[in-house]
Scaffold this motif. Structure first.
Motif, PDB file in Angstrom:
ATOM      1  N   LEU A 150       3.998  -0.179   1.795  1.00 52.86           N
ATOM      2  CA  LEU A 150       2.861  -0.551   3.630  1.00 52.86           C
ATOM      3  C   LEU A 150       2.311  -1.116   3.702  1.00 52.86           C
ATOM      4  O   LEU A 150       2.425  -2.012   2.486  1.00 52.86           O
ATOM      5  CB  LEU A 150       2.117   1.406   3.628  1.00 52.86           C
ATOM      6  N   TRP A 151       1.998  -2.050   4.827  1.00 49.00           N
ATOM      7  CA  TRP A 151       0.845  -3.198   4.445  1.00 49.00           C
ATOM      8  C   TRP A 151      -0.802  -2.841   4.105  1.00 49.00           C
ATOM      9  O   TRP A 151      -1.179  -1.422   4.381  1.00 49.00           O
ATOM     10  CB  TRP A 151       1.052  -3.374   6.306  1.00 49.00           C
TER      11      TRP A 151
ATOM     12  N   ASP B 146       0.933  -1.457   0.126  1.00 44.73           N
ATOM     13  CA  ASP B 146       0.164  -0.020  -0.343  1.00 44.73           C
ATOM     14  C   ASP B 146       0.328   0.992  -0.010  1.00 44.73           C
ATOM     15  O   ASP B 146       2.488   1.114   0.408  1.00 44.73           O
ATOM     16  CB  ASP B 146      -1.400   0.477   1.396  1.00 44.73           C
ATOM     17  N   ASN B 147       0.749   2.401  -0.154  1.00 42.03           N
ATOM     18  CA  ASN B 147       0.639   4.072  -0.352  1.00 42.03           C
ATOM     19  C   ASN B 147      -0.109   4.623  -0.332  1.00 42.03           C
ATOM     20  O   ASN B 147      -1.708   4.484  -0.466  1.00 42.03           O
ATOM     21  CB  ASN B 147       1.959   4.496  -1.290  1.00 42.03           C
ATOM     22  N   LYS B 148       0.304   6.002  -0.191  1.00 43.59           N
ATOM     23  CA  LYS B 148      -0.583   7.224  -0.106  1.00 43.59           C
ATOM     24  C   LYS B 148      -0.348   7.625  -0.957  1.00 43.59           C
ATOM     25  O   LYS B 148      -1.493   8.867  -1.571  1.00 43.59           O
ATOM     26  CB  LYS B 148      -0.616   7.879   1.329  1.00 43.59           C
TER      27      LYS B 148
ATOM     28  N   GLU C 256      -2.011   0.439   5.538  1.00 40.37           N
ATOM     29  CA  GLU C 256      -2.374   1.793   5.886  1.00 40.37           C
ATOM     30  C   GLU C 256      -2.450   3.065   4.933  1.00 40.37           C
ATOM     31  O   GLU C 256      -1.594   4.135   5.588  1.00 40.37           O
ATOM     32  CB  GLU C 256      -0.923   1.371   6.521  1.00 40.37           C
ATOM     33  N   GLY C 257      -2.469   2.676   3.783  1.00 41.87           N
ATOM     34  CA  GLY C 257      -2.914   3.275   2.249  1.00 41.87           C
ATOM     35  C   GLY C 257      -3.505   4.076   1.786  1.00 41.87           C
ATOM     36  O   GLY C 257      -4.808   3.852   2.644  1.00 41.87           O
TER      37      GLY C 257
ATOM     38  N   GLN D 222       1.777 -10.200  11.465  1.00 42.26           N
ATOM     39  CA  GLN D 222       1.177  -9.373  11.044  1.00 42.26           C
ATOM     40  C   GLN D 222       0.837  -9.582   9.498  1.00 42.26           C
ATOM     41  O   GLN D 222      -0.638  -9.881   8.584  1.00 42.26           O
ATOM     42  CB  GLN D 222       2.211  -7.843  10.506  1.00 42.26           C
TER      43      GLN D 222
END
Length: 284
Positions: free
Chosen positions: A231-232, A222-224, A235-236, A274
């Motif tokens: 990212l996990w 993931d990312n923003k 999380e994005g 996780q």
């Protein structure tokens, strides 16, 4: 939905059988080995035999991520080391170095039962040009001829450069008539492209459609929407409900390989817990 786990999660560490056991406890059915000499030294006969013995003793599929770092990077590698190997560099010497290193990694398939190898074409500033197309065709042709007898399928990954977009990768494969070459869709890389305004779809949805039935594997992180963070999931800002729908509709069935960020000195056992939780969430 089938899940795999990339050893990218533990990239700072040497990949030992004990660490492989930890990764396998995540519930993943495939482990993608990240080919970096400080991590998995594919030039070391003992390291290759050790990995071959592990897969021979465990019911786990194996795939390979081709090297991104030159041998000179091995001694002082850190999480901030940028990829340096470039199969389509404008410099012939750099192209030869990248090809030689990639072939060395592929040689491990003589013992380790790798079925697929993910390939990068170009670095971050690569431009789309006739020269880039020609160099891509040459690189794929050489690697395909080398990997085929070893039972390894090449998978081209979308990157954030002008050459390795889904559309351009498909064009390269069509020009070269590379019928045995498939694709790996990196969800994080695609997400950085935002929305496709022409189609009104997300870049991820458009990439699924572009790759079509030649798509074999996903890189899941993931990312923003601003930078490649690994990212996990959750999380994005990736729409994971959309990803789930697209993945379930894909044919043939895909392997979703979690390719998550690595940290120095972190607890691998805790990280794998996780991973198990992430697989459970994505499965739902």
């Amino acid at each position: 939905m089938s899940f795999g786990l990339s050893s990218h999660l533990v990239l700072p560490q040497r990949l030992t059988p004990a660490l492989m056991n930890t990764l396998a406890s995540s519930g993943a059915r495939q482990i993608e080995i990240f080919a970096a000499r400080h991590h998995f030294d594919y030039t070391d006969r003992h390291a290759v035999r050790e990995m071959a013995n592990w897969f021979g003793s465990n019911d786990m599929a194996a795939s390979l991520h081709m090297p991104l770092f030159s041998p000179e990077d091995g001694g002082d590698w850190s999480r901030h080391t940028a990829p340096t190997l470039n199969l389509i560099s404008t410099n012939k010497g750099d192209r030869i170095l990248a090809m030689d290193e990639t072939k060395r990694a592929l040689e491990a398939a003589e013992q380790v039962p790798f079925t697929a190898a993910v390939i990068h074409l170009g670095l971050g500033d690569e431009q789309w040009s006739t020269r880039a197309i020609d160099d891509s065709l040459t690189a794929i042709e050489h690697l395909k001829a080398f990997a085929g007898p070893l039972g390894v399928q090449l998978l081209l990954e979308n990157l954030n450069n002008a050459v390795a977009t889904p559309e351009h990768l498909v064009e390269i494969v069509k020009i070269g008539h590379f019928d045995s070459v498939g694709f790996c869709l990196d969800l994080g890389h695609a997400h950085l492209q935002g929305m496709d305004h022409e189609s009104g779809k997300s870049a991820i949805a458009k990439a699924f459609a572009t790759f079509g039935d030649r798509l074999r594997e996903l890189h899941v992180h993931d990312n923003k929407g601003m930078r490649d963070e690994h990212l996990w999931p959750g999380e994005g800002s990736i729409d994971w409900a959309e990803v789930s729908m697209l993945t379930k509709a894909a044919t043939p069935p895909l392997v979703s390989v979690l390719e998550l960020s690595h940290e120095f000195g972190f607890d691998a056992d805790a990280a794998v817990k996780q991973v198990r939780a992430a697989i459970d969430r994505l499965s739902e």
